[in-house]
Design an enzyme around this catalytic site. Structure first.
Site, mmCIF file in Angstrom:
data_model
loop_
_atom_site.group_PDB
_atom_site.id
_atom_site.type_symbol
_atom_site.label_atom_id
_atom_site.label_comp_id
_atom_site.label_asym_id
_atom_site.label_seq_id
_atom_site.Cartn_x
_atom_site.Cartn_y
_atom_site.Cartn_z
ATOM 1 N N ASP A 11 -1.745 -4.372 -18.915
ATOM 2 C CA ASP A 11 -0.638 -3.410 -18.952
ATOM 3 C C ASP A 11 -0.415 -2.829 -20.352
ATOM 4 O OD1 ASP A 11 -0.158 -3.880 -16.233
ATOM 5 O OD2 ASP A 11 1.168 -5.552 -16.661
ATOM 6 N N SER B 39 5.440 3.153 -15.032
ATOM 7 C CA SER B 39 4.464 3.761 -15.942
ATOM 8 C C SER B 39 3.120 3.875 -15.243
ATOM 9 C CB SER B 39 4.259 2.879 -17.187
ATOM 10 O OG SER B 39 5.477 2.579 -17.824
ATOM 11 N N GLY C 181 0.779 -1.241 0.000
ATOM 12 C CA GLY C 181 0.000 0.000 0.000
ATOM 13 C C GLY C 181 0.805 1.282 0.000
ATOM 14 N N MET D 200 -3.517 -7.007 -7.281
ATOM 15 C CA MET D 200 -2.908 -8.204 -7.864
ATOM 16 C C MET D 200 -3.944 -9.184 -8.412
ATOM 17 S SD MET D 200 0.074 -7.187 -7.537
ATOM 18 C CE MET D 200 1.048 -8.593 -8.070
ATOM 19 N N ASN E 150 -3.758 2.546 -13.699
ATOM 20 C CA ASN E 150 -2.897 1.519 -13.090
ATOM 21 C C ASN E 150 -1.462 2.029 -13.046
ATOM 22 O OD1 ASN E 150 -2.244 -1.124 -12.083
ATOM 23 N ND2 ASN E 150 -1.396 -1.625 -14.091
ATOM 24 N N HIS F 209 2.518 0.497 -13.030
ATOM 25 C CA HIS F 209 3.243 -0.736 -13.338
ATOM 26 C C HIS F 209 4.745 -0.452 -13.259
ATOM 27 C CE1 HIS F 209 3.807 -4.693 -15.095
ATOM 28 N NE2 HIS F 209 4.728 -4.163 -15.886
HETATM 29 C C1 GRF Z 1 4.011 -1.342 -7.276
HETATM 30 O O1 GRF Z 1 5.334 -1.611 -7.616
HETATM 31 C C2 GRF Z 1 3.157 -1.212 -8.489
HETATM 32 O O2 GRF Z 1 3.851 -0.760 -9.596
HETATM 33 C C3 GRF Z 1 2.707 -2.630 -8.735
HETATM 34 O O3 GRF Z 1 2.520 -3.168 -7.453
HETATM 35 C C4 GRF Z 1 3.385 -2.510 -6.538
HETATM 36 C C5 GRF Z 1 2.561 -2.076 -5.369
HETATM 37 O O4 GRF Z 1 3.347 -1.599 -4.301
HETATM 38 N N1 GRF Z 1 1.522 -2.647 -9.558
HETATM 39 P P1 GRF Z 1 2.648 -0.959 -3.039
HETATM 40 O O5 GRF Z 1 1.666 -1.984 -2.497
HETATM 41 O O6 GRF Z 1 1.955 0.279 -3.454
HETATM 42 O O7 GRF Z 1 3.739 -0.687 -2.057
#
Ligand code: GRF
Length: 224
Positions: A175, A166, A42, A120, A137, A139
């Site tokens: 993506d 991105s 998060g 996820m 999103n 990524h």
């Molecule tokens: C990030 O690296 C984001 O790019 C990917 O998931 C990760 C989430 O990290 N989609 P966090 O939970 O916000 O620390």
């Protein structure tokens, strides 16, 4: 082959540059109402909340939805005082069912934009259609390179000397939606996956609020 770049923030490159948000620019303007979806730590969710509270993003996180009961994002929401809803994917018999619950939740809080900040799960066309050009999103790669899972590991395996992150609109292909903004991050010869991931995350936290501003501006929300 060693990377030729340094590790400072000078590596940040941004498309469509915007000046920093000026709170005086639209004092009576409409704040962007954000819904956020997260499954893990998060930190990007918290970066959005912080950007709103520090005035770098004229918005408010109205609701966080998590799909895992014990995830860090949920704990952050409690600490930050942000409304949070658990939609445990294991209690839904299909992706569609989970996405319908997400749609209901975000419509209830009248979210202008919905941000997938480390969600996820694969989302269905139903969710995408419910928020046209409003589902964002983040990524951890320079798309279109290294889509899908373990983007950081993919970048290391490919031997690139430049990677990044991105922020993009979500489309049905994973993506692959319209890119809003990107940040470049050097890959060092000594990098482990953890070190590179941490360097990329530092840029994600700067980039995501900017990507949200760009999405809001494209929709004519920010500063109305
Ligand atoms: C990030 O690296 C984001 O790019 C990917 O998931 C990760 C989430 O990290 N989609 P966090 O939970 O916000 O620390």
């Amino acid at each position: 082959m060693p990377a030729l770049h340094d590790t400072s923030d000078a590596g940040l490159s941004i498309q469509w540059p915007l000046p920093p948000h000026d709170p005086e620019e639209s004092p009576n303007g409409q704040a962007v109402r954000l819904g956020v979806m997260a499954s893990g730590n998060g930190s990007n969710f918290e970066a959005l909340v912080t950007a709103c509270r520090e005035g770098r993003l004229h918005g408010e996180v109205s609701l966080l939805v998590v799909n895992k009961p014990q995830c860090g994002a949920l704990q952050r929401a409690e600490r930050l005082g942000v409304p949070c809803l658990l939609l445990d994917h294991r209690l839904h018999d299909s992706r569609e069912s989970l996405d319908h619950a997400l749609i209901t939740a975000f419509r209830q809080v009248r979210a202008d934009l919905v941000v997938m900040a480390g969600w996820m799960r694969i989302v269905t066309p139903t969710l995408i259609a419910a928020f046209p050009n409003r589902l964002v999103n983040i990524h951890p790669s320079l798309l279109p390179s290294f889509r899908g899972i373990d983007a950081v590991g993919q970048a290391l395996a490919a031997g690139v000397t430049l990677s990044g992150c991105s922020v993009h609109l979500v489309s049905e292909e994973v993506d692959a939606g319209r890119i809003l903004v990107q940040a470049a991050v050097p890959v060092l010869a000594s990098d482990s996956r953890e070190r590179l991931a941490a360097r990329i995350q530092r840029q994600e936290h700067r980039l995501l609020p900017l990507g949200v501003r760009l999405a809001a501006r494209a929709l004519g929300i920010e500063g109305q």
